[in-house]
Motif scaffolding. Structure first.
Motif, PDB file in Angstrom:
ATOM      1  N   LEU B   3       0.374 -44.008   0.478  1.00 19.00           N
ATOM      2  CA  LEU B   3       1.048 -43.573   1.699  1.00 19.00           C
ATOM      3  C   LEU B   3       0.028 -43.039   2.712  1.00 19.00           C
ATOM      4  N   GLU B   4       0.130 -43.508   3.953  1.00 19.03           N
ATOM      5  CA  GLU B   4      -0.718 -42.984   5.019  1.00 19.03           C
ATOM      6  C   GLU B   4       0.165 -42.397   6.112  1.00 19.03           C
ATOM      7  N   LEU B   5      -0.214 -41.219   6.587  1.00 20.44           N
ATOM      8  CA  LEU B   5       0.518 -40.593   7.691  1.00 20.44           C
ATOM      9  C   LEU B   5      -0.426 -40.447   8.878  1.00 20.44           C
ATOM     10  N   TYR B   6      -0.038 -41.058   9.980  1.00 16.43           N
ATOM     11  CA  TYR B   6      -0.835 -41.032  11.205  1.00 16.43           C
ATOM     12  C   TYR B   6      -0.310 -39.894  12.053  1.00 16.43           C
ATOM     13  N   LEU B   7      -1.111 -38.834  12.179  1.00 19.47           N
ATOM     14  CA  LEU B   7      -0.622 -37.607  12.794  1.00 19.47           C
ATOM     15  C   LEU B   7      -1.619 -36.992  13.759  1.00 19.47           C
ATOM     16  N   GLY B  25       4.639 -31.586  -1.859  1.00 12.68           N
ATOM     17  CA  GLY B  25       3.583 -32.146  -2.687  1.00 12.68           C
ATOM     18  C   GLY B  25       3.547 -33.665  -2.665  1.00 12.68           C
ATOM     19  N   ILE B  26       3.923 -34.258  -1.533  1.00 14.44           N
ATOM     20  CA  ILE B  26       3.908 -35.722  -1.413  1.00 14.44           C
ATOM     21  C   ILE B  26       2.471 -36.163  -1.156  1.00 14.44           C
ATOM     22  N   PRO B  27       1.925 -37.015  -2.021  1.00 14.68           N
ATOM     23  CA  PRO B  27       0.522 -37.420  -1.826  1.00 14.68           C
ATOM     24  C   PRO B  27       0.394 -38.396  -0.671  1.00 14.68           C
ATOM     25  N   PHE B  28      -0.528 -38.106   0.248  1.00 16.90           N
ATOM     26  CA  PHE B  28      -0.734 -39.022   1.374  1.00 16.90           C
ATOM     27  C   PHE B  28      -2.159 -38.911   1.894  1.00 16.90           C
ATOM     28  N   GLU B  29      -2.588 -39.970   2.560  1.00 17.21           N
ATOM     29  CA  GLU B  29      -3.858 -39.956   3.292  1.00 17.21           C
ATOM     30  C   GLU B  29      -3.533 -39.556   4.720  1.00 17.21           C
ATOM     31  N   LEU B  30      -4.213 -38.531   5.205  1.00 15.20           N
ATOM     32  CA  LEU B  30      -4.002 -38.136   6.598  1.00 15.20           C
ATOM     33  C   LEU B  30      -4.871 -39.008   7.483  1.00 15.20           C
ATOM     34  N   ARG B  31      -4.269 -39.698   8.446  1.00 16.22           N
ATOM     35  CA  ARG B  31      -5.009 -40.520   9.412  1.00 16.22           C
ATOM     36  C   ARG B  31      -4.890 -39.836  10.772  1.00 16.22           C
ATOM     37  N   PRO B  32      -5.890 -39.067  11.173  1.00 19.34           N
ATOM     38  CA  PRO B  32      -5.769 -38.347  12.451  1.00 19.34           C
ATOM     39  C   PRO B  32      -5.782 -39.321  13.634  1.00 19.34           C
ATOM     40  N   VAL B  33      -4.913 -39.053  14.589  1.00 15.78           N
ATOM     41  CA  VAL B  33      -4.858 -39.804  15.846  1.00 15.78           C
ATOM     42  C   VAL B  33      -4.936 -38.773  16.952  1.00 15.78           C
ATOM     43  N   GLU B  34      -6.057 -38.757  17.699  1.00  9.47           N
ATOM     44  CA  GLU B  34      -6.217 -37.692  18.696  1.00  9.47           C
ATOM     45  C   GLU B  34      -5.584 -38.083  20.033  1.00  9.47           C
ATOM     46  N   LEU B  35      -4.451 -37.466  20.314  1.00 11.05           N
ATOM     47  CA  LEU B  35      -3.708 -37.794  21.532  1.00 11.05           C
ATOM     48  C   LEU B  35      -4.504 -37.480  22.786  1.00 11.05           C
ATOM     49  N   LEU B  36      -5.199 -36.342  22.772  1.00  9.63           N
ATOM     50  CA  LEU B  36      -5.910 -35.956  23.990  1.00  9.63           C
ATOM     51  C   LEU B  36      -7.128 -36.834  24.240  1.00  9.63           C
ATOM     52  N   LYS B  37      -7.455 -37.686  23.313  1.00  7.83           N
ATOM     53  CA  LYS B  37      -8.509 -38.672  23.545  1.00  7.83           C
ATOM     54  C   LYS B  37      -7.903 -40.054  23.759  1.00  7.83           C
ATOM     55  N   GLY B  38      -6.582 -40.115  23.828  1.00  4.10           N
ATOM     56  CA  GLY B  38      -5.923 -41.389  24.081  1.00  4.10           C
ATOM     57  C   GLY B  38      -5.966 -42.361  22.913  1.00  4.10           C
ATOM     58  N   GLN B  39      -6.221 -41.858  21.702  1.00  2.00           N
ATOM     59  CA  GLN B  39      -6.381 -42.753  20.552  1.00  2.00           C
ATOM     60  C   GLN B  39      -5.088 -43.469  20.173  1.00  2.00           C
ATOM     61  N   HIS B  40      -3.952 -42.945  20.627  1.00  2.00           N
ATOM     62  CA  HIS B  40      -2.684 -43.594  20.304  1.00  2.00           C
ATOM     63  C   HIS B  40      -2.498 -44.898  21.082  1.00  2.00           C
TER      64      HIS B  40
END
Lengths: 161, 240
Positions: B3-7, B25-40
């Motif tokens: 599971l990956e969560l883009y947050l 306790g849900i196992p996940f990979e955190l995928r950071p998306v930086e809004l203030l850098k327009g990464q979305h």
């Protein structure tokens, strides 16, 4: 007292609930609530809407229709997959709203037009038309009398953006 | 790949998803998306969510957008304790009711309040007309009143006697104007008491961890011109 549904078929979400309940033979008492909400500021409330406001709103609508086609409908028969779901009822009743005001939502969008036909067929033409009868006649409403205008204007001002 | 969560924890719905996943306790990979850098807006992220918004979920080949859908997917898949999204017909309907209402009500006014009070002037260097801000804060106030009177009432939590996903969605929204200096809880003891209960249930550490980024936004330096240009079009609608 059994199930009661408080609805005004001028409202899109009310139409979705109505179609769903009727189609599934869910027994309910209809409790009509008259919102007296005008579809068009110029026609019902006699208020001019700046052309750039309307243009911007229609552009936003267009953007959403594109997302509906590209992200949700895609190559599927229905919005959330191969079968009709509540998502399709919610979506079609929304799209019929600008249609009632004369927006040619389906004209240049054959994919959406085809989907609409499928949804109407699944729901049943009679029920679909029955649910939309009120909103399709809104354009023929006489202008609101001043008392109604006073009552409605504050709550609909936010829609002027 | 699991599971990956883009947050981006600057975003209210991302915080709700983050807290829910961590608390359970849900196992996940955190995928950071930086809004203030327009990464979305990147093409890569569009593969995950063509709507170009966070939060987004990827579970193997399955991608999912919209925080409410994500919260409900996680609660069903990981069979979390019943109170988060109760099986009981009417208890669940209460949670659904809150989740449906809040999009165009509390969420809308919390986002605009935070942007108009802080992000526009401090980060984007754009003045917001005082009457616009006043109107937004009045709208926020109206929504808070509805939250208290229609949803919370005399209950311990928004949808009943137990914490549910509705409380996570609500509390993360309210923390948004709080991060901009709006005294949301000050004159509302009922909401303040509810906030304490939610923080206690979630756990103070997790709550503070989820909110660390947004609480520091007021200390951000002004955006550089390139970022401003990138962000301005997509946030103009928040100026109303």
């Amino acid at each position: 007292m059994g199930l009661e549904l408080y609805l005004d078929l001028l409202s899109q979400p009310c139409r979705a609930v109505y179609i769903f309940a009727k189609k599934n033979g869910i027994p309910f008492e209809l409790r009509p609530v008259e919102l007296l909400k005008g579809m068009m500021f110029p026609v019902f409330l006699g208020e001019q809407v700046p052309p750039e406001t309307l243009a911007s709103t229609l552009a936003e609508l267009d953007r959403c229709l594109q997302l509906l086609e590209d992200k949700f409908l895609k190559d599927q028969d229905f919005v959330a997959g191969p079968h009709i779901s509540v998502a399709d009822l919610v979506a079609i009743t929304e799209l019929m709203h600008p249609v009632s005001a004369g927006c040619q939502v389906f004209k240049s969008r054959p994919k959406l037009a085809a989907w609409r036909q499928r949804v109407e067929a699944e729901v049943g033409k009679d029920l679909f038309q029955e649910a939309h009868a009120a909103v399709m006649k809104v354009k023929d409403l006489p202008p609101a009398d001043p008392a109604i205008k006073e009552k409605l204007k504050p709550s609909v001002q936010g829609l002027l953006q | 790949m699991g599971l990956e969560l883009y947050l981006d924890l600057l975003s209210q719905p991302c915080r709700a998803v983050y807290i829910f996943a961590k608390k359970n306790g849900i196992p996940f990979e955190l995928r950071p998306v930086e809004l203030l850098k327009g990464q979305h807006h990147s093409d890569a992220f569009a593969q995950v969510n063509p709507l170009k918004k966070v939060p987004a979920l990827k579970d193997g080949d399955f991608t999912l957008a919209e925080s409410v859908a994500i919260l409900l997917y996680l609660s069903r898949k990981y069979e979390v304790p019943d109170h988060w999204y109760p099986q009981d017909l009417q208890a669940r309907a209460r949670v659904d009711e809150y989740l449906a209402w809040q999009h165009t009500a509390l969420r809308s006014s919390c986002t605009r309040a935070m942007w108009q009070k802080m992000m526009f002037p401090v980060f984007l260097g754009e003045q917001v007309p005082p009457e616009t801000l006043a109107s937004t804060l009045a709208e926020l106030d109206r929504c808070l009143q509805l939250l208290e009177d229609k949803f919370l009432k005399d209950q311990d939590f928004v949808a009943g006697p137990h914490i549910s996903v509705a409380d996570l969605v609500a509390i993360t929204e309210l923390m948004h104007p709080v991060s901009a200096g709006c005294q949301v809880f000050k004159s509302r003891p009922k909401l303040a008491a509810w906030r304490q209960r939610v923080e206690a249930e979630v756990g103070k550490d997790l709550f503070q961890e989820a909110h660390a980024a947004v609480m520091k936004v007021k200390d951000l330096p002004p955006a550089d011109p390139a970022i401003k240009e990138k962000l301005k079009p997509s946030v103009q609608g928040l100026l109303q």
